[in-house]
Design an enzyme around this catalytic site. Structure first.
Site, short mmCIF file in Angstrom:
data_model
loop_
_atom_site.label_atom_id
_atom_site.label_comp_id
_atom_site.label_asym_id
_atom_site.label_seq_id
_atom_site.Cartn_x
_atom_site.Cartn_y
_atom_site.Cartn_z
N CYS A 72 0.83 -1.20 0.00
CA CYS A 72 0.00 0.00 0.00
C CYS A 72 0.87 1.26 0.00
O CYS A 72 1.37 1.68 1.05
CB CYS A 72 -0.92 -0.01 1.22
SG CYS A 72 -1.94 1.45 1.34
N CYS A 81 -0.29 4.11 2.14
CA CYS A 81 -0.10 3.93 3.60
C CYS A 81 1.35 4.18 3.99
O CYS A 81 1.63 4.79 5.02
CB CYS A 81 -0.43 2.51 4.05
SG CYS A 81 -1.85 1.78 3.30
N ASP A 82 2.26 3.66 3.20
CA ASP A 82 3.66 3.60 3.63
C ASP A 82 4.61 4.49 2.84
O ASP A 82 5.79 4.58 3.18
CB ASP A 82 4.15 2.14 3.55
CG ASP A 82 3.31 1.23 4.44
OD1 ASP A 82 2.91 1.70 5.53
OD2 ASP A 82 3.06 0.09 4.06
#
Ligand code: NDP
Length: 310
Positions: free
Chosen positions: A133, A136-137
């Site tokens: 993701c 997300c990261d």
């Protein structure tokens, strides 16, 4: 516990089904599952969900859907359906702690999860440089070098997103072409710091205490086969998704890719009284708004079924 309709899953499909059933006065229970809010909780801003001219934070959108359902009187359980018996009605779902829920109808809205290549190194470096993701990261890779695996729209979208943070983004594509849409390919081609490595497979990762590079093979299995190492700080998977159907234990008919088969325009599955909504039954569109739409349809289908069969 008994209910007329059990909804399994808490993404846009599950909550929309819950909102519709609750408004219609159909007693239902929604079990949230492992990832409350579903896949959207892994992204940041959504710009293509109608009704939000300036976009909307994905987590806020999911919180709002949950709150809307609760305000209408929905019953939402923070739990996981481990297994379900669909052999006769009432259907019986068993939750993580062993408690059971009996239901006359079921809506499966369990979504899909990111696929991994199946390398041991993906597990070894989970949370230490391996991610599925980017939104997300990606933040952790500012001014660093990353690679995205895959040649579809997801890979291109993730690479484009990462290219605004990282100093360099490689896209590792196993074929000699991208499967992504023309529009997405154009966006990628416009970013100077994205480089596409075609005909390339990843066979391992290396690094001490975190990912420092990937072992790659160009033209794998041919006479031109060439092995080389690519120094990277982050390795992002974008090779598609797998529908979350394991708990069904083969009781519903699935298509070749493992998505629940539904009957024509309806959300009816191979078992009467069981309906499917959202990504778990959608190999094609996989959009939040599409999932919400099928959640609505599943609720209407379930309501009609209950009226005719109780
Ligand atoms: P896709 O199935 O479209 O693409 C998966 C990609 O991963 C393909 O390039 C595939 O390669 C590659 N791949 C699969 N397995 C492996 C493997 N083991 N090793 C290396 N590469 C592998 O998935 P997406 O998630 O990209 O997209 C799914 C759907 O969602 C599509 O319909 C897409 O259009 C849609 N979508 C739309 C977006 C948008 O419009 N904004 C954004 C994201 C997705 P190969 O081609 O060789 O099979």
């Amino acid at each position: 516990m008994t209910t007329r309709c059990l909804i399994i899953g808490s993404g846009p499909a599950g909550y929309t089904a819950s909102i519709y059933l609750t408004r219609a006065g159909v007693d239902s229970v929604l079990v949230e599952g492992l990832q409350p809010g579903g896949q959207l909780t892994q992204t940041t801003t959504i710009e293509n969900f109608p009704g939000f001219p300036d976009g909307v934070d994905a987590n806020e959108l999911m919180d709002a859907m949950r709150q809307q359902a609760l305000n209408l009187g929905a019953v939402v359980r923070s739990d996981i359906v481990k297994s379900i018996d669909l052999s006769h009605r009432p259907f019986v779902a068993t939750l993580d702690g062993g408690e059971t829920i009996q239901a006359q109808a079921v809506i499966v809205a369990t979504g899909a999860s990111a696929k991994y290549l199946g390398l041991d190194d993906e597990k070894k470096y989970a949370g230490m440089g391996v991610s599925a993701c980017a939104t997300c990261d990606g933040f952790f890779y500012r001014k660093r070098v990353v690679a995205v695996v895959g040649g579809g729209d997801t890979a291109c979208e993730e690479a484009h997103y990462l290219s605004k943070l990282a100093s360099k983004v490689y896209i590792i594509v196993r074929k000699d072409y991208l499967r992504a849409s023309a529009a997405m390919q154009k966006r990628v081609s416009e970013r100077e710091n994205i480089e596409i490595l075609y005909n390339t497979n990843t066979v391992g990762l290396y690094g001490e205490g975190g990912v420092e590079g990937a072992h790659l093979v160009r033209h794998m299995g041919t006479e031109q086969e060439e092995r080389f190492d690519l120094p990277i700080d982050g390795f992002f998977l974008a090779i598609g998704h797998r529908p979350n159907t394991a708990f069904l234990d083969g009781q519903l008919a699935l298509d070749d890719s493992g998505y629940i088969k539904t009957d024509g325009m309806t959300t009816a599955t191979s078992v009467e009284g069981v309906f499917a909504a959202g990504d778990v039954a959608d190999p094609r569109y996989r959009q939040a708004i599409a999932a919400a739409g099928t959640g609505c349809r599943a609720a209407l289908d379930a309501e009609k079924f209950l009226a005719a069969n109780e």
